[in-house]
Design a protein around this motif. Sequence first.
Motif, PDB file in Angstrom:
ATOM      1  N   ASP A  54       3.053   3.232  14.996  1.00  0.00           N
ATOM      2  CA  ASP A  54       1.648   3.292  15.089  1.00  0.00           C
ATOM      3  C   ASP A  54       1.202   4.173  14.012  1.00  0.00           C
ATOM      4  O   ASP A  54       1.480   5.454  14.180  1.00  0.00           O
ATOM      5  CB  ASP A  54       1.001   3.462  16.411  1.00  0.00           C
ATOM      6  CG  ASP A  54      -0.489   3.469  16.549  1.00  0.00           C
ATOM      7  OD1 ASP A  54      -0.972   2.049  16.365  1.00  0.00           O
ATOM      8  OD2 ASP A  54      -1.281   4.393  16.712  1.00  0.00           O
ATOM      9  N   GLY A  55       0.054   3.809  13.063  1.00  0.00           N
ATOM     10  CA  GLY A  55      -0.399   4.725  12.273  1.00  0.00           C
ATOM     11  C   GLY A  55       0.224   4.627  10.931  1.00  0.00           C
ATOM     12  O   GLY A  55      -0.036   5.282   9.889  1.00  0.00           O
ATOM     13  N   ALA A  56       1.299   3.798  10.663  1.00  0.00           N
ATOM     14  CA  ALA A  56       2.094   3.545   9.562  1.00  0.00           C
ATOM     15  C   ALA A  56       1.208   3.199   8.372  1.00  0.00           C
ATOM     16  O   ALA A  56       0.069   2.181   8.762  1.00  0.00           O
ATOM     17  CB  ALA A  56       3.319   3.011   9.623  1.00  0.00           C
ATOM     18  N   VAL A  57       1.138   3.421   7.078  1.00  0.00           N
ATOM     19  CA  VAL A  57       0.615   2.661   5.968  1.00  0.00           C
ATOM     20  C   VAL A  57       1.812   2.127   5.207  1.00  0.00           C
ATOM     21  O   VAL A  57       2.587   2.877   4.598  1.00  0.00           O
ATOM     22  CB  VAL A  57      -0.317   3.460   5.388  1.00  0.00           C
ATOM     23  CG1 VAL A  57      -1.189   2.640   3.983  1.00  0.00           C
ATOM     24  CG2 VAL A  57      -1.347   4.069   6.322  1.00  0.00           C
ATOM     25  N   ALA A  78      -5.564   3.527   0.428  1.00  0.00           N
ATOM     26  CA  ALA A  78      -4.537   3.480   1.395  1.00  0.00           C
ATOM     27  C   ALA A  78      -4.727   4.464   2.568  1.00  0.00           C
ATOM     28  O   ALA A  78      -3.533   5.249   2.752  1.00  0.00           O
ATOM     29  CB  ALA A  78      -3.096   3.550   0.704  1.00  0.00           C
ATOM     30  N   ASP A  79      -5.801   4.417   3.223  1.00  0.00           N
ATOM     31  CA  ASP A  79      -5.815   5.563   4.172  1.00  0.00           C
ATOM     32  C   ASP A  79      -5.859   4.764   5.613  1.00  0.00           C
ATOM     33  O   ASP A  79      -6.737   3.658   5.740  1.00  0.00           O
ATOM     34  CB  ASP A  79      -7.290   6.158   4.086  1.00  0.00           C
ATOM     35  CG  ASP A  79      -7.501   6.960   5.098  1.00  0.00           C
ATOM     36  OD1 ASP A  79      -6.981   8.254   5.173  1.00  0.00           O
ATOM     37  OD2 ASP A  79      -8.574   6.701   5.824  1.00  0.00           O
ATOM     38  N   PHE A  80      -5.214   5.008   6.647  1.00  0.00           N
ATOM     39  CA  PHE A  80      -4.973   4.321   7.802  1.00  0.00           C
ATOM     40  C   PHE A  80      -6.356   4.549   8.575  1.00  0.00           C
ATOM     41  O   PHE A  80      -6.927   3.474   8.935  1.00  0.00           O
ATOM     42  CB  PHE A  80      -3.828   5.282   8.719  1.00  0.00           C
ATOM     43  CG  PHE A  80      -3.943   4.578   9.910  1.00  0.00           C
ATOM     44  CD1 PHE A  80      -2.978   3.288  10.140  1.00  0.00           C
ATOM     45  CD2 PHE A  80      -4.501   4.977  10.984  1.00  0.00           C
ATOM     46  CE1 PHE A  80      -3.059   2.674  11.448  1.00  0.00           C
ATOM     47  CE2 PHE A  80      -4.345   4.389  12.196  1.00  0.00           C
ATOM     48  CZ  PHE A  80      -3.734   3.165  12.334  1.00  0.00           C
ATOM     49  N   GLY A  81      -7.038   5.648   8.628  1.00  0.00           N
ATOM     50  CA  GLY A  81      -8.275   5.765   9.249  1.00  0.00           C
ATOM     51  C   GLY A  81      -9.287   4.607   8.660  1.00  0.00           C
ATOM     52  O   GLY A  81     -10.185   3.957   9.544  1.00  0.00           O
ATOM     53  N   ALA A  97      -1.322  -0.215   9.031  1.00  0.00           N
ATOM     54  CA  ALA A  97      -2.192  -0.588   7.670  1.00  0.00           C
ATOM     55  C   ALA A  97      -1.245  -0.953   6.507  1.00  0.00           C
ATOM     56  O   ALA A  97      -0.325  -0.581   6.254  1.00  0.00           O
ATOM     57  CB  ALA A  97      -3.000   0.652   7.472  1.00  0.00           C
ATOM     58  N   LEU A  98      -1.683  -2.360   6.188  1.00  0.00           N
ATOM     59  CA  LEU A  98      -0.949  -2.684   5.019  1.00  0.00           C
ATOM     60  C   LEU A  98      -1.908  -2.930   3.878  1.00  0.00           C
ATOM     61  O   LEU A  98      -3.077  -3.227   3.913  1.00  0.00           O
ATOM     62  CB  LEU A  98      -0.558  -4.402   5.291  1.00  0.00           C
ATOM     63  CG  LEU A  98       0.383  -4.319   6.542  1.00  0.00           C
ATOM     64  CD1 LEU A  98       0.597  -5.793   7.086  1.00  0.00           C
ATOM     65  CD2 LEU A  98       1.780  -3.705   6.044  1.00  0.00           C
ATOM     66  N   VAL A  99      -1.237  -2.418   2.534  1.00  0.00           N
ATOM     67  CA  VAL A  99      -1.904  -2.638   1.348  1.00  0.00           C
ATOM     68  C   VAL A  99      -1.259  -3.707   0.664  1.00  0.00           C
ATOM     69  O   VAL A  99      -0.065  -3.760   0.307  1.00  0.00           O
ATOM     70  CB  VAL A  99      -1.989  -1.596   0.637  1.00  0.00           C
ATOM     71  CG1 VAL A  99      -2.559  -1.635  -0.968  1.00  0.00           C
ATOM     72  CG2 VAL A  99      -2.732  -0.282   1.396  1.00  0.00           C
ATOM     73  N   ILE A 100      -1.893  -4.926  -0.039  1.00  0.00           N
ATOM     74  CA  ILE A 100      -1.218  -5.962  -0.658  1.00  0.00           C
ATOM     75  C   ILE A 100      -1.721  -6.316  -1.926  1.00  0.00           C
ATOM     76  O   ILE A 100      -3.125  -6.551  -2.050  1.00  0.00           O
ATOM     77  CB  ILE A 100      -1.442  -7.377   0.177  1.00  0.00           C
ATOM     78  CG1 ILE A 100      -0.836  -7.061   1.707  1.00  0.00           C
ATOM     79  CG2 ILE A 100      -0.585  -8.491  -0.572  1.00  0.00           C
ATOM     80  CD1 ILE A 100      -1.273  -8.302   2.531  1.00  0.00           C
ATOM     81  N   ASP A 101      -1.025  -5.610  -2.953  1.00  0.00           N
ATOM     82  CA  ASP A 101      -1.434  -5.925  -4.311  1.00  0.00           C
ATOM     83  C   ASP A 101      -0.828  -6.913  -5.327  1.00  0.00           C
ATOM     84  O   ASP A 101       0.348  -7.113  -5.348  1.00  0.00           O
ATOM     85  CB  ASP A 101      -1.009  -4.385  -5.142  1.00  0.00           C
ATOM     86  CG  ASP A 101      -1.927  -4.466  -6.429  1.00  0.00           C
ATOM     87  OD1 ASP A 101      -2.060  -5.472  -7.112  1.00  0.00           O
ATOM     88  OD2 ASP A 101      -1.696  -3.132  -6.888  1.00  0.00           O
ATOM     89  N   PHE A 102      -1.740  -8.047  -5.555  1.00  0.00           N
ATOM     90  CA  PHE A 102      -1.112  -9.124  -6.188  1.00  0.00           C
ATOM     91  C   PHE A 102      -0.654  -9.014  -7.734  1.00  0.00           C
ATOM     92  O   PHE A 102      -0.058  -9.937  -8.508  1.00  0.00           O
ATOM     93  CB  PHE A 102      -1.904 -10.338  -6.048  1.00  0.00           C
ATOM     94  CG  PHE A 102      -2.227 -10.739  -4.541  1.00  0.00           C
ATOM     95  CD1 PHE A 102      -1.317 -11.596  -3.985  1.00  0.00           C
ATOM     96  CD2 PHE A 102      -3.371 -10.245  -3.923  1.00  0.00           C
ATOM     97  CE1 PHE A 102      -1.610 -12.036  -2.634  1.00  0.00           C
ATOM     98  CE2 PHE A 102      -3.587 -10.616  -2.421  1.00  0.00           C
ATOM     99  CZ  PHE A 102      -2.650 -11.481  -2.017  1.00  0.00           C
ATOM    100  N   GLY A 103      -0.998  -7.785  -8.327  1.00  0.00           N
ATOM    101  CA  GLY A 103      -0.448  -7.389  -9.428  1.00  0.00           C
ATOM    102  C   GLY A 103      -1.497  -7.849 -10.584  1.00  0.00           C
ATOM    103  O   GLY A 103      -2.610  -8.209 -10.246  1.00  0.00           O
ATOM    104  N   THR A 104      -0.946  -7.991 -11.952  1.00  0.00           N
ATOM    105  CA  THR A 104      -1.924  -8.398 -12.994  1.00  0.00           C
ATOM    106  C   THR A 104      -1.420  -9.550 -13.388  1.00  0.00           C
ATOM    107  O   THR A 104      -0.305 -10.200 -13.334  1.00  0.00           O
ATOM    108  CB  THR A 104      -1.684  -7.156 -14.085  1.00  0.00           C
ATOM    109  OG1 THR A 104      -0.213  -7.319 -14.510  1.00  0.00           O
ATOM    110  CG2 THR A 104      -1.856  -5.655 -13.460  1.00  0.00           C
ATOM    111  N   PRO A 105      -2.317 -10.201 -14.355  1.00  0.00           N
ATOM    112  CA  PRO A 105      -2.214 -11.457 -14.963  1.00  0.00           C
ATOM    113  C   PRO A 105      -0.972 -11.569 -15.905  1.00  0.00           C
ATOM    114  O   PRO A 105      -0.289 -12.465 -15.956  1.00  0.00           O
ATOM    115  CB  PRO A 105      -3.444 -11.671 -15.689  1.00  0.00           C
ATOM    116  CG  PRO A 105      -4.517 -11.030 -15.218  1.00  0.00           C
ATOM    117  CD  PRO A 105      -3.656  -9.924 -14.511  1.00  0.00           C
ATOM    118  N   THR A 120      -6.692  -4.988   1.791  1.00  0.00           N
ATOM    119  CA  THR A 120      -5.986  -4.157   2.849  1.00  0.00           C
ATOM    120  C   THR A 120      -6.179  -4.910   3.910  1.00  0.00           C
ATOM    121  O   THR A 120      -7.125  -5.945   4.218  1.00  0.00           O
ATOM    122  CB  THR A 120      -6.551  -2.856   2.950  1.00  0.00           C
ATOM    123  OG1 THR A 120      -7.805  -3.154   3.022  1.00  0.00           O
ATOM    124  CG2 THR A 120      -6.382  -2.055   1.499  1.00  0.00           C
ATOM    125  N   ALA A 121      -5.399  -4.712   5.017  1.00  0.00           N
ATOM    126  CA  ALA A 121      -5.554  -5.228   6.380  1.00  0.00           C
ATOM    127  C   ALA A 121      -4.832  -4.380   7.510  1.00  0.00           C
ATOM    128  O   ALA A 121      -3.684  -3.640   7.241  1.00  0.00           O
ATOM    129  CB  ALA A 121      -4.778  -6.652   6.101  1.00  0.00           C
TER     130      ALA A 121
END
Length: 213
Positions: A54-57, A78-81, A97-105, A120-121
């Motif tokens: 719990d609390g991981a990013v 990318a901050d859990f809070g 906490a999840l950060v999802i980066d779809f990248g560049t063209p 983020t979600a």
Amino acid sequence: MIRRVALLCLALLLPLVAAGQARAAGYRYWSFWDRDGSAWTYATQGPSTARPSDGAVQGFRFAVSEDSGDADQPRGAADFGAICAHTPRQDGTKRVALVIDFGTPADAPAGEKPPGAARTACARVPEDATTAEALATVAKPLRYDTNALLCAIAGYPRRGCGEQVSDKATGAPSAAPATRNDGGGPSVGLIAGGAAVVALGAAAVWQARRRRA
């Protein structure tokens, strides 16, 4: 004589340099990251086996990279809070906490483009859930290959899975990734080949001077 030897060394060394550059290719895939304080670190486990607390990013980034040493990191907050501010703790669950980066063209497969900016979600999942299970609650559909490699997040990309791509600088077909030294510089093979050429050239020059003497 010395000039001829120098030209010969140069002729032998250029193919080695070209081969090293041709091997500077990469693979197009979703990389997986852990947040350690204020920095990203490349995950040592896959999302299907990692069990964050719990609390991981954790983060995912779609890009073309040669290896973990040059992989592009997730962008954005990318901050859990901040990410889980509206997801209170509940008994028997944990929040990731999840950060999802779809990248560049530029890194997208042919005919596709990233479906948007990094998102983020906050996933609330059972205490023993894996990262893959947390990701599935917030970014469906996921796609895996027969080796359980994560191929797509939120349906992106539609096709392909960790495929090798052409050299980004020249567009030439890529070969097997080069073995890099600890400093992330030229491949070990390239350095060894260059050293051999220099050694041969030095020996030829020494012999030429000896004959003159």
